[in-house]
Design an enzyme around this catalytic site. Structure first.
Site, short mmCIF file in Angstrom:
data_model
loop_
_atom_site.label_atom_id
_atom_site.label_comp_id
_atom_site.label_asym_id
_atom_site.label_seq_id
_atom_site.Cartn_x
_atom_site.Cartn_y
_atom_site.Cartn_z
N HIS A 227 8.67 -8.01 3.82
CA HIS A 227 8.98 -9.20 3.02
C HIS A 227 9.27 -10.46 3.86
O HIS A 227 8.61 -11.47 3.73
CB HIS A 227 10.20 -8.92 2.13
CG HIS A 227 10.10 -7.68 1.30
ND1 HIS A 227 9.33 -7.57 0.17
CD2 HIS A 227 10.70 -6.48 1.45
CE1 HIS A 227 9.47 -6.36 -0.36
NE2 HIS A 227 10.28 -5.67 0.40
N GLY A 228 10.29 -10.38 4.70
CA GLY A 228 10.85 -11.56 5.34
C GLY A 228 9.87 -12.40 6.15
O GLY A 228 9.86 -13.64 6.02
#
Ligand code: RIB
Length: 313
Positions: A242-243
């Site tokens: 995600h990040g």
């Protein structure tokens, strides 16, 4: 010219990869400061983890601040079940020696945005939005001074991950997300709809481990820990990463596709609290406040991550 950014984050392994990418790319990012949030784990641990990461990257010139210890409108919900008790399980980083800055993170956001020329600072958001929302409440004048918010948050077609309807970064502090999304600031949202197409397969993790530096091994070991929850949950070939979508979008937006639509947040539903309600087919006259990203080039994404992590000590 590198972009001036304030990073808002609650590291967590995937946020850690994103922060390390930014620290390794001074040609792309002039990091004015890192403001840590409560989220994946509590604030004492997220601020400690952020300090350990700037040391790992040899970038102790980047100041780290602690923001609010809890969300605005509800008790803190954390995610040790994914990230482990330290939030960076798998990384095995030494206790940091660089000091946490004394100024509150919310005050740092306000002061920095007022000091910098309007529009020149972007918010690189990798966590619940508590600190940015508190800054906007404390100093409404900063809204027009923020050039852009790029946030990993939300979900619509991919539904929720912490509840059946809500993504974690929104769910932890729905009121904060509501304040931020109604502030009229140019915003890019990188939701589960795109991150679930960007999977850390075993081959990609082996690529990180084989970079030949400590940073690559730390990244591979961290993700090797945090992936286990998602592999059991989804049964995919890899866990969604995600990040790093935030630095990747800021460096190479062309690797993503999205649509300018309205995104609103459910702040009082029992079953849908924290849901990002996306008017994707424009059936309302709600303001189109977000570039909502739904697709990304996975090979280009992981190639960029490897390139930047490969620069670390
Ligand atoms: O919903 C996914 C996001 O929330 C990830 O960044 C994960 O670390 C959690 O913070």
């Amino acid at each position: 010219m590198p972009r001036k950014v304030i990073i808002i984050t609650d590291p967590g392994q995937d946020q850690a990869v994103a922060i390390l990418m930014a620290l390794a790319a001074p040609e792309s990012f002039n990091i004015l400061g890192i403001v840590t949030s409560a989220g994946n784990i509590d604030l004492n641990k997220t601020q400690r983890n952020a300090r350990a990461l700037v040391e790992l990257a040899g970038r102790t010139d980047v100041p780290v601040f602690a923001g609010c210890p809890r969300p605005i409108g509800r008790p803190l919900v954390t995610a040790e079940h994914v990230h482990g008790p330290t939030g960076l399980d798998g990384a095995d980083l030494p206790e940091p020696t660089v000091a946490l800055r004394a100024q509150h993170g919310v005050d740092f956001i306000v002061e920095t945005l007022r000091a910098q020329p309007a529009g020149e600072v972007s918010i690189f958001s990798e966590s619940p939005l508590t600190n940015l929302a508190m800054a906007l409440v404390k100093a409404p004048d900063i809204a027009e001074r923020i050039g852009q918010i790029v946030m990993m948050a939300g979900a619509y077609f991919e539904v929720g991950n912490i509840t059946p309807s809500a993504e974690f970064n929104i769910y932890v502090d729905p009121q904060a997300a509501d304040i931020v999304l109604k502030a009229g600031i140019p915003t890019v949202m990188l939701p589960l709809d795109v991150t679930h197409k960007l999977l850390s397969t075993p081959e990609r993790l082996r690529c990180f481990a084989g970079l030949g530096n400590r940073g690559g091994k730390v990244v591979a070991n961290m993700l090797g820990f945090s992936e286990s929850f998602d592999l059991r949950k989804y049964g995919w070939m890899g866990a969604p990463l995600h990040g790093p979508t935030v630095p990747a979008f800021m460096i190479e937006p062309g690797m993503f596709k999205g649509r300018q639509v309205n995104v609103s947040v459910e702040i009082c539903g029992e079953l849908t609290l924290g849901m990002t309600v996306v008017d994707y087919w424009e059936v309302t006259d709600r303001p189109k406040n977000v570039l909502y990203v739904t697709d990304g080039d996975a090979d280009a994404y992981f190639k960029l991550i490897a390139k930047l992590i490969g620069r670390l000590p």
